[in-house]
Design an enzyme around this catalytic site. Structure first.
Site, mmCIF file in Angstrom:
data_model
loop_
_atom_site.group_PDB
_atom_site.id
_atom_site.type_symbol
_atom_site.label_atom_id
_atom_site.label_comp_id
_atom_site.label_asym_id
_atom_site.label_seq_id
_atom_site.Cartn_x
_atom_site.Cartn_y
_atom_site.Cartn_z
ATOM 1 N N SER A 120 41.623 102.450 39.537
ATOM 2 C CA SER A 120 42.923 101.785 39.656
ATOM 3 C C SER A 120 42.829 100.316 40.052
ATOM 4 O O SER A 120 43.803 99.578 39.911
ATOM 5 C CB SER A 120 43.800 102.520 40.667
ATOM 6 O OG SER A 120 43.291 102.376 41.985
ATOM 7 N N LYS A 169 44.897 99.155 47.279
ATOM 8 C CA LYS A 169 45.760 98.474 46.312
ATOM 9 C C LYS A 169 45.926 97.013 46.738
ATOM 10 O O LYS A 169 45.507 96.606 47.820
ATOM 11 C CB LYS A 169 47.153 99.127 46.234
ATOM 12 C CG LYS A 169 47.144 100.622 45.975
ATOM 13 C CD LYS A 169 46.659 100.977 44.589
ATOM 14 C CE LYS A 169 46.627 102.499 44.400
ATOM 15 N NZ LYS A 169 46.042 102.896 43.104
#
Length: 219
Positions: free
Chosen positions: A58, A110
């Site tokens: 990701s 993230k």
């Protein structure tokens, strides 16, 4: 006739007992050293810095699967205390590790895209260019992100990673963070679980230390 004085030699003791006592002292000193090392190590890990392994794709191309990163915790922890409320521990663009809002015991890595305005207690700095009342408005529009109507420049994204057909509008209040993965096509992030809370953040990723050939600051 006067006799010569008698001299009695001093007892020498048991050499083996003396050696055993010395060995016990050395073992005790070693145990103390190990105990202090563990206390310092666990303290640093709990409050200052900790290593994490990136799992999944990701955050590609910025961070690859199975790479290891150091996460700095202390500045964010201090910023949550009122007396240190002026510390800007995290800025938009920083990569952070945080507790998953939808899976107990799971942690995500993230990138922070936007943050809510400063709260009255000073636990978070306002990083948006304009405040809309008590909220910062975020719009995700088919790959582009706008914060208070200003498009966010994201040089860390590849063109392939940017492609998406989703659209989302979200208002961030004090203590809210809008986070996205760099590989948007596979990332589970604020597009699905919306903003994360200040308390969920563990710290800021500062260094990639594994593999050795890719040691570098996290940007």
């Amino acid at each position: 006739m006067e006799s010569a004085p008698q001299v009695t030699p001093a007892p020498t003791g048991d050499p083996s007992a003396s050696a055993k006592n010395e060995l016990r002292r050395e073992i005790l000193d070693f145990v103390k050293l190990v105990a202090w090392f563990l206390v310092i190590f666990l303290g640093l890990r709990a409050f200052v810095v900790e290593g994490y392994e990136v799992q999944g794709e990701s955050m590609e191309p910025s961070l690859d699967n199975n790479e290891r990163i150091l996460v700095l915790k202390l500045p964010h922890k201090l910023a949550q205390w009122g007396v240190f409320g002026g510390i800007n521990a995290i800025d938009p663009g920083d990569v952070v590790v945080f507790e998953s809002p939808d899976s107990t015991g799971k942690r995500y890595v993230k990138r922070v895209i936007a943050m809510g305005p400063r709260s009255k207690g000073g636990s978070q700095a306002a990083h948006a260019s304009t405040e809309l009342g008590q909220h910062v408005k975020v719009v995700f529009d088919r790959g582009d992100v706008y914060v208070n109507n200003n498009r966010v420049d994201e040089p860390y994204l590849s063109e392939d990673a940017r492609i998406t057909h989703e659209r989302q509008e979200l208002d961030l209040g004090p203590g809210d963070y809008y986070v996205l993965g760099d590989n948007r096509s596979v990332s589970k992030d604020s597009r699905s679980f919306e903003a994360i809370d200040d308390d969920a953040i563990i710290g800021k990723a500062v260094l990639r230390f594994w593999p050795p050939s890719k040691i570098s600051l996290v940007r």
